[in-house]
Scaffold this motif. Structure first.
Motif, PDB file in Angstrom:
ATOM      1  N   THR A  96      13.830  76.802 -43.912  1.00 51.20           N
ATOM      2  CA  THR A  96      13.525  75.991 -42.742  1.00 51.20           C
ATOM      3  C   THR A  96      13.213  74.567 -43.186  1.00 51.20           C
ATOM      4  O   THR A  96      12.349  74.362 -44.043  1.00 51.20           O
ATOM      5  CB  THR A  96      12.333  76.559 -41.952  1.00 51.20           C
ATOM      6  OG1 THR A  96      12.666  77.868 -41.484  1.00 51.20           O
ATOM      7  CG2 THR A  96      11.997  75.674 -40.760  1.00 51.20           C
ATOM      8  N   THR A 125      17.403  76.857 -40.829  1.00 53.39           N
ATOM      9  CA  THR A 125      16.774  76.450 -39.566  1.00 53.39           C
ATOM     10  C   THR A 125      16.315  75.008 -39.723  1.00 53.39           C
ATOM     11  O   THR A 125      15.663  74.658 -40.706  1.00 53.39           O
ATOM     12  CB  THR A 125      15.561  77.338 -39.232  1.00 53.39           C
ATOM     13  OG1 THR A 125      15.993  78.698 -39.120  1.00 53.39           O
ATOM     14  CG2 THR A 125      14.912  76.910 -37.925  1.00 53.39           C
ATOM     15  N   ALA A 143       7.556  75.373 -42.113  1.00 51.95           N
ATOM     16  CA  ALA A 143       8.779  74.865 -42.725  1.00 51.95           C
ATOM     17  C   ALA A 143       8.639  74.929 -44.241  1.00 51.95           C
ATOM     18  O   ALA A 143       7.533  74.847 -44.781  1.00 51.95           O
ATOM     19  CB  ALA A 143       9.050  73.437 -42.279  1.00 51.95           C
TER      20      ALA A 143
END
Length: 292
Positions: A96, A125, A143
C-alpha cells in the motif's frame, strides 16, 4: 553490561512522554514494570539516569547523554529486525502506497506502469491524502510507504525520510482578482486579501498562513479551483499551477517580496521497523530518478 532492549525502550519512552505512567500506557504495561526496567537499566549502567527528588523524574546530565545513545541503539535494532524479516519472507505479496494528492501525476503514472511490468503478481493499493496524512498513515501501518511533501512539522520517530526532490511554490490568483493587476505584490498587499492555505484531511496540521484572512483546504487542486472562482490567492506547488488543467486560466505572480521559504521538499517515508522486500527496494531505487 547486561541491559536489555526492553529497558532501553522503557527509558526512552519515559523521557519522551514525561513520566513512567505515560510510558506504561504507551507500551501497554504496568507502571511498576516500567519503573523497575529503568531502575534495572541504571543498575546495569552503574549510574542514575533520573533525579527522583521532584514530583516527576528529571534526567541527570548522564541521563541526557544516555538518552541520545539509547535512541540510536533502538533505531539500529529496528532496522536490523526489518532487514532480517525481509530476508526470511521474500517478495511482498501486496503493498500500500500513500501519496500526497499534489505529486506530479505524469511522473508517478509512469513509475507505477513500470512497477506493473516488474512485479506482475503484486497487489498494489494507492491511497491519497495531503500534508501530514501520509506520515500518519505510514506510522499507523495503514500504508507501507508514503510519498509526501515534507513540511516543518516533525515526523514521527518511527519513520525514515528519504528526499527525492524539491519544488518551488507559485503565487496564483484568478485573472479577475484585484491582485492580478499587481505583477509583484508586497506582503502588505497580499495581507489585504483572503489566502487559501493547505491543511491535512482532519484540519489539524496546517501550513501557517501569511494573511490574517485565510481559509484552510486539504487539497491543492481544490485550492486552485477556488482561486479560479476569485475566492482568494494561494501558494501552490509549481507543477500544480503549470498543469494542463490550469495553466491557461491562472495568473501567476512574482514571489520576490515573500520572505518565507518557497521550496517544498518531496520524499518517501517508511517505518524503520518494517521489513523492506524486493518491491520496496525497487521503488526506493526508482524514486531517486522519478522526478528528473
Amino acid at each position: 553490561m547486561s541491559w536489555t532492549l526492553d529497558e532501553l525502550n522503557a527509558f526512552v519512552y519515559s523521557v519522551k512522554l514525561g513520566s513512567f505512567s505515560a510510558a506504561a500506557r504507551k507500551m501497554g504495561k504496568a507502571q511498576s514494570r516500567i519503573s523497575t526496567a529503568v531502575s534495572n537499566l541504571e543498575a546495569d549502567l552503574g549510574f542514575e539516569l533520573f533525579d527522583r527528588s521532584a514530583k516527576l523524574p528529571v534526567l541527570t546530565k548522564l541521563g541526557e547523554e544516555m538518552f541520545i545513545e539509547a535512541q540510536s541503539v533502538i533505531t539500529q535494532c529496528q532496522r536490523l529486525n526489518a532487514r532480517a524479516m525481509s530476508v526470511t519472507t521474500g517478495e511482498e505479496i501486496s503493498l500500500t502506497v500513500a501519496m500526497d494528492e499534489a505529486v506530479p501525476v505524469t511522473a508517478f503514472e509512469a513509475l507505477f506502469q513500470r512497477c506493473s511490468v516488474q512485479f506482475p503478481l503484486l497487489k498494489l493499493t494507492i491511497i491519497n491524502g495531503s500534508q501530514e496524512d501520509i506520515a500518519a498513515w505510514v506510522d499507523a501501518g495503514r500504508a507501507d510507504i508514503g510519498i509526501m511533501f515534507h513540511t516543518a512539522n516533525m515526523l514521527p520517530d518511527s519513520l525514515d525520510f528519504m528526499s527525492i526532490g524539491q519544488f518551488k511554490q507559485s503565487l496564483v490568483v484568478a485573472p479577475s482578482h484585484a491582485l492580478a493587476a499587481t505583477p509583484a505584490p508586497t506582503l502588505e498587499q497580499l495581507m489585504q486579501y483572503r489566502q487559501l492555505a493547505i491543511c491535512d484531511i482532519t484540519g489539524q496540521s496546517q501550513t501557517p498562513p501569511l494573511s490574517a484572512n485565510y481559509w484552510y483546504i486539504d487539497s491543492y487542486y481544490y485550492i486552485v479551483a477556488l482561486v479560479l472562482q476569485g475566492v482568494g490567492w494561494a501558494l501552490v506547488p509549481e507543477h500544480v499551477a503549470k498543469s494542463d488543467w490550469y495553466i491557461d486560466d491562472l495568473c501567476v505572480l512574482s514571489t520576490e517580496y515573500i520572505t518565507e521559504p518557497l521550496l517544498v521538499e518531496m520524499g518517501v517515508v517508511n517505518r524503520r521497523d518494517k521489513q523492506i522486500g524486493p518491491v520496496m527496494h525497487w521503488l526506493f531505487d526508482e524514486l531517486h530518478s522519478v522526478l528528473q
